[in-house]
Design an enzyme around this catalytic site. Structure first.
Site, PDB file in Angstrom:
ATOM      1  CG  ASP A  72      69.415  40.957  98.690  1.00  0.00           C
ATOM      2  OD1 ASP A  72      70.060  39.897  98.613  1.00  0.00           O
ATOM      3  OD2 ASP A  72      68.632  41.211  99.632  1.00  0.00           O
ATOM      4  CD  GLU A  99      69.765  35.848  97.870  1.00  0.00           C
ATOM      5  OE1 GLU A  99      69.111  35.586  98.909  1.00  0.00           O
ATOM      6  OE2 GLU A  99      70.940  36.251  97.917  1.00  0.00           O
ATOM      7  CD  GLU A 100      67.998  35.003 101.958  1.00  0.00           C
ATOM      8  OE1 GLU A 100      69.212  34.742 102.108  1.00  0.00           O
ATOM      9  OE2 GLU A 100      67.523  36.121 102.241  1.00  0.00           O
ATOM     10  CG  HIS A 111      66.120  37.637  97.439  1.00  0.00           C
ATOM     11  ND1 HIS A 111      65.534  37.161  98.596  1.00  0.00           N
ATOM     12  CD2 HIS A 111      67.208  38.362  97.835  1.00  0.00           C
ATOM     13  CE1 HIS A 111      66.253  37.556  99.634  1.00  0.00           C
ATOM     14  NE2 HIS A 111      67.250  38.287  99.201  1.00  0.00           N
ATOM     15  CG  ASP A 154      67.890  39.363 103.013  1.00  0.00           C
ATOM     16  OD1 ASP A 154      68.578  38.506 103.592  1.00  0.00           O
ATOM     17  OD2 ASP A 154      67.761  39.437 101.777  1.00  0.00           O
ATOM     18  CG  HIS A 201      69.631  35.608 106.859  1.00  0.00           C
ATOM     19  ND1 HIS A 201      70.770  35.077 106.316  1.00  0.00           N
ATOM     20  CD2 HIS A 201      69.058  36.312 105.844  1.00  0.00           C
ATOM     21  CE1 HIS A 201      70.891  35.443 105.061  1.00  0.00           C
ATOM     22  NE2 HIS A 201      69.863  36.198 104.752  1.00  0.00           N
TER      23      HIS A 201
END
Ligand SMILES: N[C@H](Cc1ccc(I)cc1)C(=O)NO
Ligand SMILES: [Zn+2]
Ligand SMILES: [Zn+2]
Length: 291
Positions: free
Chosen positions: A179, A151-152, A97, A117, A256
């Site tokens: 991922d 995606e998130e 992603h 990520d 994140h």
């Protein structure tokens, strides 16, 4: 079939994969302020990947690059297609992603580098595409590289695409998700996730590693929930697999956040290279099967 019978081609191509190229792609993608699915940066990052993949495609008439528009947000997914020769109806999907997040409240000015990520997964895939195209590899099946949007926020880009493929009755014989490929949290190198994936294809991947990457240690783990885009393909009944950088409990603690940078992954891409190697073996062994 999951036969391993393309040693000449795989062993010729594997050495061409370079971690320096993967590092460069991660640097470029993590340089965007963020790649969140609703921001201008997120749109720009998608366009950058499309331009990079178009450069890889060059003038090959059997290779196309398109951006898949999603109805309810601006960031597009990117799809590079290498059309198969005599078994083009059967399709392989290799995805990652392109979006990034720092969690709830991410917006236009948030700093979300998303180096691991999932710039790492997109970079690992881009290097596979580069080698396949540079070597003029001609698959019998169609191979599609995908960089998913959104995606998130609930696997939304891959869900749109997988649903469209199911509705169009596309014969996807296998889907591979990359991922987070570059943060080595554990002693083992590659962890095959066993939930929301296909057991037979996971075994095939373990056998590919044994055959072509004998120095790599392969482990198994679970997410416990639909934790990346493989789950979108699994939900549509397609065989999906998810090789991951570490075990669940040793996964990258920086994701994140604004600390998900190349520096947090050791300023290297040697770990991500292992995933390019596995993905290349997967693409060539499955891509070379006739009808
Ligand atoms: N939840 C996933 C990341 C993720 C996936 C597996 C494990 I173990 C830990 C973390 C995510 O944020 N994907 O973008
Ligand atoms: Zn991710
Ligand atoms: Zn994430």
């Amino acid at each position: 079939s999951y036969a391993i019978d393309n040693q000449a081609t795989v062993n010729k191509l594997l050495p061409q994969l370079q971690d320096s190229n993967i590092l460069g792609t991660i640097q470029s993608l993590s340089g965007y302020q963020n790649r969140f699915y609703t921001t201008s940066h997120g749109v720009n990052a998608s366009n950058w990947i499309a331009s990079q993949w178009k450069q890889l495609a060059g003038s090959r008439s059997d290779v196309t690059v398109e951006q898949f528009s999603h109805a309810s947000w601006p960031q597009k997914s990117v799809i590079l297609t290498i059309k198969g020769t005599d078994n083009a109806a059967e399709t392989l999907v290799l995805g990652g992603h392109l979006d990034s997040t720092v969690g709830n409240g991410t917006g236009e000015n948030s700093r979300a580098p998303g180096a691991d990520d999932d710039a790492s997964g997109v970079a690992s895939l881009t290097e596979v595409a580069r080698v396949l195209l540079a070597s003029n590899y001609q698959p019998r099946r169609t191979i599609k590289f995908m960089a998913y949007a959104a995606e998130e926020v609930g696997l939304r880009g891959s869900s749109d695409i997988a649903k469209r493929f199911k509705q169009q009755q596309v014969k996807v014989v296998g889907a591979l998700q990359l991922d987070m490929t570059n943060y080595q949290g554990d002693a083992q190198d590659i962890f095959l996730f066993t939930d929301y994936t296909n057991a037979a294809q996971n075994t095939f991947l373990a056998n590919l590693a044994k055959a072509y990457l004998p120095n790599l240690k392969v482990g198994y783990s679970q997410c416990g929930y639909a934790c990346s885009d493989h789950a979108s393909w699994h939900a549509q009944g397609y065989p999906a697999s998810f090789p991951f950088e570490s075990s669940f409990d040793k996964s990258n603690p920086y994701i994140h956040s604004s600390s998900d940078t190349l520096a947090s992954s050791g300023n290297q891409a040697r770990h991500a290279l292992k995933f390019s190697q596995l993905a290349l073996a997967y693409a060539v062994e499955l891509g070379s099967d006739g009808p």
